[in-house]
Design an enzyme around this catalytic site. Structure first.
Site, PDB file in Angstrom:
ATOM      1  N   ILE A  14      34.445  22.166 -23.019  1.00 17.83           N
ATOM      2  CA  ILE A  14      34.020  21.540 -24.136  1.00 17.83           C
ATOM      3  C   ILE A  14      34.370  22.092 -25.565  1.00 17.83           C
ATOM      4  O   ILE A  14      33.964  23.124 -26.026  1.00 17.83           O
ATOM      5  CB  ILE A  14      32.244  21.428 -24.198  1.00 17.83           C
ATOM      6  N   HIS A  15      35.375  21.277 -26.045  1.00 16.95           N
ATOM      7  CA  HIS A  15      36.032  21.893 -27.177  1.00 16.95           C
ATOM      8  C   HIS A  15      35.716  20.730 -28.439  1.00 16.95           C
ATOM      9  O   HIS A  15      34.866  20.159 -28.182  1.00 16.95           O
ATOM     10  CB  HIS A  15      37.545  22.108 -27.155  1.00 16.95           C
ATOM     11  N   ALA A  16      36.418  21.168 -29.493  1.00 15.23           N
ATOM     12  CA  ALA A  16      36.131  20.458 -30.819  1.00 15.23           C
ATOM     13  C   ALA A  16      35.886  18.854 -30.768  1.00 15.23           C
ATOM     14  O   ALA A  16      35.020  18.225 -31.178  1.00 15.23           O
ATOM     15  CB  ALA A  16      37.068  20.975 -31.830  1.00 15.23           C
ATOM     16  N   ALA A  19      33.316  17.482 -28.192  1.00 10.81           N
ATOM     17  CA  ALA A  19      31.957  18.054 -28.822  1.00 10.81           C
ATOM     18  C   ALA A  19      31.596  17.014 -29.880  1.00 10.81           C
ATOM     19  O   ALA A  19      30.379  16.682 -29.741  1.00 10.81           O
ATOM     20  CB  ALA A  19      31.997  19.365 -28.977  1.00 10.81           C
TER      21      ALA A  19
END
Length: 85
Positions: A14-16, A19
């Site tokens: 779950i990266h930027a 997210a």
């Protein structure tokens, strides 16, 4: 309260970008949506809280929705995770 478990498939976890999209999706519902994983729990409507969990590929998470529209919220979250993460 409605829940489902999901194992993160995205190579970056779950990266930027996902997210940020997740937070926008959560804000469409009245219900409180939380994510649990790595021994941590976060409000899925708060970007920094979600990113601070450090969830990587292969991590099993539990998504919970509680509130007036929890059925719709959990269905949307399950669809979101399968499509994006």
């Amino acid at each position: 309260m409605k829940t489902f478990n999901y194992t993160i498939q995205d190579a970056l976890g779950i990266h930027a970008r996902p997210a940020g999209v997740l937070v926008k999706e959560v804000k469409k519902f009245e219900s409180k949506v939380t994510i649990e994983g790595n021994g941590k729990s976060a409000d899925a409507g708060k970007l920094l809280a979600v990113m601070g969990m450090g969830i990587k590929q292969g991590t099993e998470i539990t998504v919970k929705a509680e509130g007036a529209d929890e059925d719709a919220a959990i269905a949307a979250m399950e669809e979101f995770f399968k499509a994006n993460l």
